[in-house]
Write a protein that holds these residues in place. Structure first.
Motif, short mmCIF file in Angstrom:
data_model
loop_
_atom_site.label_atom_id
_atom_site.label_comp_id
_atom_site.label_asym_id
_atom_site.label_seq_id
_atom_site.Cartn_x
_atom_site.Cartn_y
_atom_site.Cartn_z
N LEU A 176 0.85 -1.19 0.00
CA LEU A 176 0.00 0.00 0.00
C LEU A 176 0.89 1.25 0.00
CD1 LEU A 176 -3.18 0.22 0.23
CD2 LEU A 176 -2.79 1.00 2.56
N PRO A 177 0.63 2.22 -0.88
CA PRO A 177 1.52 3.39 -1.01
C PRO A 177 1.33 4.43 0.08
CG PRO A 177 -0.30 3.60 -2.53
CD PRO A 177 -0.47 2.26 -1.87
N VAL A 178 1.41 4.00 1.34
CA VAL A 178 1.33 4.93 2.47
C VAL A 178 2.44 4.59 3.46
CG1 VAL A 178 -1.17 5.26 2.21
CG2 VAL A 178 -0.32 3.49 3.74
N HIS A 179 3.00 5.62 4.09
CA HIS A 179 4.09 5.40 5.03
C HIS A 179 3.85 6.00 6.41
CE1 HIS A 179 6.00 4.56 1.14
NE2 HIS A 179 6.87 3.83 1.83
N THR A 180 2.82 6.83 6.52
CA THR A 180 2.46 7.44 7.79
C THR A 180 0.95 7.40 7.94
OG1 THR A 180 2.17 9.69 6.92
CG2 THR A 180 4.41 9.04 7.58
N LEU A 181 0.48 7.72 9.14
CA LEU A 181 -0.96 7.77 9.36
C LEU A 181 -1.61 8.86 8.51
CD1 LEU A 181 -1.13 7.31 13.24
CD2 LEU A 181 -2.07 5.74 11.52
N LYS A 182 -0.93 9.98 8.37
CA LYS A 182 -1.50 11.07 7.57
C LYS A 182 -1.57 10.66 6.09
CE LYS A 182 -0.45 14.79 10.75
NZ LYS A 182 0.21 16.09 10.98
N ASP A 183 -0.61 9.85 5.65
CA ASP A 183 -0.69 9.31 4.28
C ASP A 183 -1.95 8.46 4.13
OD1 ASP A 183 1.72 10.45 3.62
OD2 ASP A 183 2.88 8.59 3.80
N LEU A 184 -2.22 7.64 5.16
CA LEU A 184 -3.39 6.76 5.11
C LEU A 184 -4.68 7.58 5.10
CD1 LEU A 184 -4.65 3.93 5.15
CD2 LEU A 184 -4.44 3.96 7.65
N VAL A 185 -4.72 8.64 5.91
CA VAL A 185 -5.90 9.51 5.95
C VAL A 185 -6.16 10.11 4.56
CG1 VAL A 185 -6.85 11.64 6.89
CG2 VAL A 185 -5.69 10.02 8.42
N GLU A 186 -5.12 10.59 3.93
CA GLU A 186 -5.27 11.17 2.58
C GLU A 186 -5.65 10.11 1.56
OE1 GLU A 186 -5.24 14.40 1.74
OE2 GLU A 186 -5.13 14.71 3.92
N TYR A 187 -5.05 8.96 1.66
CA TYR A 187 -5.35 7.85 0.75
C TYR A 187 -6.82 7.43 0.85
CZ TYR A 187 -4.70 3.30 -1.60
OH TYR A 187 -4.79 2.23 -2.46
N ALA A 188 -7.32 7.41 2.10
CA ALA A 188 -8.71 6.99 2.32
C ALA A 188 -9.70 7.96 1.69
CB ALA A 188 -8.98 6.87 3.81
N LYS A 189 -9.32 9.22 1.54
CA LYS A 189 -10.22 10.22 0.96
C LYS A 189 -10.50 9.97 -0.52
CE LYS A 189 -8.86 13.98 4.10
NZ LYS A 189 -8.17 15.29 4.20
N THR A 190 -9.56 9.33 -1.18
CA THR A 190 -9.69 9.18 -2.64
C THR A 190 -9.82 7.73 -3.09
OG1 THR A 190 -7.27 9.20 -2.81
CG2 THR A 190 -8.41 11.30 -3.08
N HIS A 191 -9.88 6.79 -2.15
CA HIS A 191 -9.97 5.38 -2.53
C HIS A 191 -11.14 4.73 -1.78
CE1 HIS A 191 -5.87 6.34 -3.77
NE2 HIS A 191 -5.91 5.26 -4.55
N ALA A 192 -11.97 4.04 -2.52
CA ALA A 192 -13.12 3.33 -1.93
C ALA A 192 -12.73 1.87 -1.67
CB ALA A 192 -14.31 3.40 -2.87
N GLY A 193 -13.57 1.20 -0.91
CA GLY A 193 -13.39 -0.23 -0.69
C GLY A 193 -12.29 -0.61 0.27
N LEU A 194 -11.84 0.34 1.11
CA LEU A 194 -10.83 0.00 2.11
C LEU A 194 -11.47 -0.88 3.19
CD1 LEU A 194 -8.95 3.39 2.63
CD2 LEU A 194 -8.56 1.61 0.92
N SER A 195 -10.66 -1.75 3.78
CA SER A 195 -11.20 -2.68 4.77
C SER A 195 -10.20 -2.87 5.92
CB SER A 195 -11.50 -4.03 4.13
OG SER A 195 -10.32 -4.59 3.56
N TYR A 196 -10.73 -3.25 7.05
CA TYR A 196 -9.85 -3.59 8.18
C TYR A 196 -10.30 -4.93 8.76
CZ TYR A 196 -13.47 -1.98 11.50
OH TYR A 196 -14.64 -1.82 12.22
N GLY A 197 -9.34 -5.72 9.18
CA GLY A 197 -9.65 -7.02 9.76
C GLY A 197 -9.63 -6.97 11.27
N SER A 198 -10.25 -7.98 11.86
CA SER A 198 -10.21 -8.11 13.32
C SER A 198 -10.23 -9.58 13.68
CB SER A 198 -11.40 -7.40 13.97
OG SER A 198 -12.58 -8.18 13.87
N SER A 199 -9.91 -9.86 14.94
CA SER A 199 -9.93 -11.25 15.42
C SER A 199 -11.34 -11.69 15.78
CB SER A 199 -9.01 -11.39 16.62
OG SER A 199 -9.36 -10.49 17.65
#
Length: 330
Positions: A141-164
């Motif tokens: 994934l082309p992100v290296h910091t949390l702020k990168d991830l925040v910006e990435y999430a603004k322009t990309h749909a279908g993001l997901s997170y896993g859990s136990s």
């Protein structure tokens, strides 16, 4: 007449002895506690971090109490089954619980009927420590910091997170992170950490909150990238990973907390005896080495009273988190 008076006096003395006997016996038992092995219930299966830590603590409590501490696993319903066994046991100090965040802090709000109230049904004994969580992504994934991830999430749909699993700390943390972004990040629950981690490594899910011990080898190998530690301070296991706070990104400062409690109503003498034995076990070199290996962070909470305050505050905080996320389990 004199005979009647003597008989009455004897009867009165006998009544006093009989009614006082249980009190004397209980007092004697309290003073000499423990006189036989103590059972430490772990409400999860063998082999996990809770079970591993419990066995280390139990082994090191023996020298202080001069009695074996028998670890007994009673898994089920996210820790509720074993917890109910302890809260329903006699308040004599011979059945105590080694719990984690779920049964100690979260489940009473998460489950419709957990079967216990952590504020009313526990005698707090000792806070053990916490294993911090970090937010990790697949390194592709082309992100290296949390702020990168925040910006990435603004322009990309279908993001997901896993859990136990639904209701786990990594589920609730992910839900709150999604909420803070005002973005609908899809929750993908798994039956345990291992299958979720496999899919994260394979790129089937975008991100996951995961404990530092599990994350560390994959971060160091370069297969995962740790963006932020969800804790007040950096983890000793991954010291180069900045916290969410350092990066100015909202997050729950959470990890998996561990502590030991007994059923409500434990006599003060037994609480003090057990608390002292647990603190001695925590300070032992063997326990400290295990904490370092497993990424356990300790805190200034070192008395039953402080632990009780921590439980009350944390239960309230988690109740708000559960309410905001809408999570609920039968």
């Amino acid at each position: 007449m004199r005979l009647i008076r003597i008989q009455s006096l004897v009867a009165w003395l006998l009544l006093v002895v009989l009614t006082s006997a249980p009190t004397l016996t209980w007092s004697q038992q309290t003073i000499s506690y423990p006189i036989h092995p103590v059972t430490l219930v772990v409400p999860f299966t063998t082999g996990g971090p809770t079970d591993s830590l419990a066995r280390i603590i139990a082994n090191n409590m023996r020298s202080s109490l001069s009695q074996p501490i028998l670890v007994e696993n009673k898994p089920g319903a996210g820790g509720n089954v074993g917890t109910r066994v302890v809260v329903k046991s006699a308040p004599d100090g011979y059945t105590i619980l080694f719990g984690s965040s779920g049964p100690l802090l979260i489940n009473s709000s998460l489950y419709r009927n957990a079967g216990f109230d952590p504020i009313k049904d526990f005698s707090p004994l000792a806070y053990i420590g916490e294993i911090p969580n970090v937010l990790v992504v697949n390194s592709s994934l082309p992100v290296h910091t949390l702020k990168d991830l925040v910006e990435y999430a603004k322009t990309h749909a279908g993001l997901s997170y896993g859990s136990s699993g639904s209701g786990s700390t990594n589920h609730l943390a992910g839900a709150m992170f999604s909420r803070s972004l005002n973005k609908d990040i899809i929750h993908v629950p798994y039956k345990g950490t291992a299958p979720a981690l496999n899919d994260l490594l394979g790129g089937q899910i975008t991100m996951m909150y995961i404990d530092v011990l599990t994350a560390a080898p994959h971060v160091k190998s370069g297969r995962l990238r740790a963006l932020g530690a969800a804790s007040v301070q950096r983890s000793k296991v991954l010291p180069d990973v900045p916290t969410f706070r350092e990066q100015g990104v909202p997050s729950l400062d959470l990890g998996v907390a561990f502590g030991i409690v007994g059923p409500a109503g434990l006599p003060n003498e037994i609480v003090e005896r057990l608390a002292a034995a647990i603190q001695s076990a925590i300070r032992s070199p063997e326990t400290q080495e295990a904490f370092a290996r497993q990424g356990v962070e300790t805190s200034p909470i070192n008395s039953p009273q402080q632990f009780g305050d921590y439980i009350r505050i944390s239960v309230d905080n988690w109740r708000e988190v559960v309410k905001l996320t809408g999570a609920s389990l039968e």
